[in-house]
Design an enzyme around this catalytic site. Structure first.
Site, short mmCIF file in Angstrom:
data_model
loop_
_atom_site.label_atom_id
_atom_site.label_comp_id
_atom_site.label_asym_id
_atom_site.label_seq_id
_atom_site.Cartn_x
_atom_site.Cartn_y
_atom_site.Cartn_z
N HIS A 14 41.96 50.38 -21.99
CA HIS A 14 43.34 50.54 -22.17
C HIS A 14 43.57 52.19 -22.90
CE1 HIS A 14 42.77 48.77 -26.23
NE2 HIS A 14 43.75 49.86 -26.64
N ASP A 20 38.43 44.96 -20.52
CA ASP A 20 39.26 46.12 -21.44
C ASP A 20 38.08 47.01 -21.95
OD1 ASP A 20 40.96 47.70 -22.35
OD2 ASP A 20 41.34 46.44 -24.12
N SER A 45 40.99 51.35 -31.44
CA SER A 45 40.66 51.03 -30.26
C SER A 45 39.32 51.52 -29.55
CB SER A 45 41.59 50.74 -29.24
OG SER A 45 42.75 49.97 -29.33
#
Length: 327
Positions: free
Chosen positions: A72, A106, A181
């Site tokens: 992402h 992801d 992230s």
């Protein structure tokens, strides 16, 4: 400091009981672990679909310049064709190419040209061996604050139902924020045991990381073909709540998942699986969650029958299903 309590008043003539002091465990110095790993962590920057900048983190996997991050983090750049940059701790700005990615878990694998200035590589540990309560270190760039280090423990394992069909998150109370992230969750051994991925904004201390063993399973496909090949039997399963477990006959640590949908004509249907069946094991491996079930099926070999243990109407059966490659 631990709470202290007054000693009980002793009666005249009573002997004092000897007190046993437990040894204090010697933990590695966190600063030493960070010093060994921090240089291998990078800040990932790319253009976002709204014209802004997508910020994330990543870490160096090997001397060839492979970098792991979350899908992402680079999703918008892939969609609109913008550049992806990896900024190192020593200030180098490197253009990254996408080696492979897997939207379902992801994860993304990038590659940069390190030239004659290699980055420290972060070794991959064993996330299955991690215990709840183990100390961990999260490194990343939350809110563009490069190489921020936070410390906490593993708060839980096998968390599913948060983001996708293959969820099996490690939960941690180490602070994770926007920009973390793709960064590493590191054990005190200096090994990566997770990839920091999401945080539940409605709570505190609820951060989640993808177990590094999932990354290790996917790396061969990401390196060779740029995507992940998966098998399917056309079955959708859901987790069983504690309330629902009461009427299933499941006991002890057996978790299982409930079949919610069986696609007609596909291997699960051909094997005789029905909606409402409870799957307790695949090829002898106990099923712990819907994400775990999906991964067990996904990594099976297409065309080779697998044994699925189910519970139906208080009886157990074994059925054989032959997976096909998922399109």
């Amino acid at each position: 400091m631990p709470a202290s309590f007054p000693l009980a008043q002793q009666q005249p003539g009573a002997r004092a009981k000897s007190q046993t002091t437990l040894p204090t465990p010697q933990l590695p110095n966190i600063a030493d672990v960070v010093a060994r790993t921090n240089g291998g962590v990078v800040n990932i920057q790319s253009v976002s679909e709204d014209g802004g900048t997508s910020i994330g983190s990543g870490f160096c996997l090997d001397a060839k310049g492979e970098i792991v991050t979350n899908f992402h983090v680079i999703r918008d750049a892939l969609k609109i064709g913008g550049p992806i940059l990896a900024v190192t701790q020593d200030g180098r700005i490197l253009t990254a190419s996408v080696r492979g990615y897997d939207e379902a878990t992801d994860l993304a694998l990038l590659e940069v040209d390190l030239g004659r200035q290699p980055l420290p590589t972060l070794p991959l540990g064993d996330s299955d061996a991690v215990r709840v309560g183990d100390w961990v270190i999260a490194i990343g760039s939350p809110f563009e604050l490069d190489h921020t280090v936070t410390v906490g423990i593993i708060s839980g394992k096998g968390r599913s139902g948060l983001d996708g069909a293959y969820d099996d998150f490690l939960q941690t109370d180490a602070a994770i924020n926007f920009g973390n992230s793709g960064g590493p969750l590191v054990a005190l051994t200096g090994e990566v045991i997770g990839i920091n991925t999401l945080v539940l904004a409605r709570g505190q201390g609820l951060g989640f990381a993808i177990p590094v063993n999932i990354l290790k399973e996917l790396l061969p496909d990401l390196r060779s073909i740029g995507r992940v090949r998966r098998s399917s039997i056309g079955v959708e399963a859901v987790d069983i709540s504690a309330l629902d477990r009461r009427g299933t006959g499941l006991a002890g640590a057996v978790r299982g998942v409930r079949v919610a949908k069986v696609e007609r004509g596909l291997p699960g249907d051909q094997a005789g699986l029905r909606r409402g069946d409870i799957v307790v094991a695949v090829e002898g491996t106990p099923v712990m969650s819907s994400g775990h079930f999906n991964r067990l099926i996904a990594r099976s070999r297409p065309g080779t029958a697998i044994q699925i243990r189910i519970r139906r109407e208080e009886k157990e059966y074994t059925v054989a299903a032959t997976p096909i490659e998922k399109k």
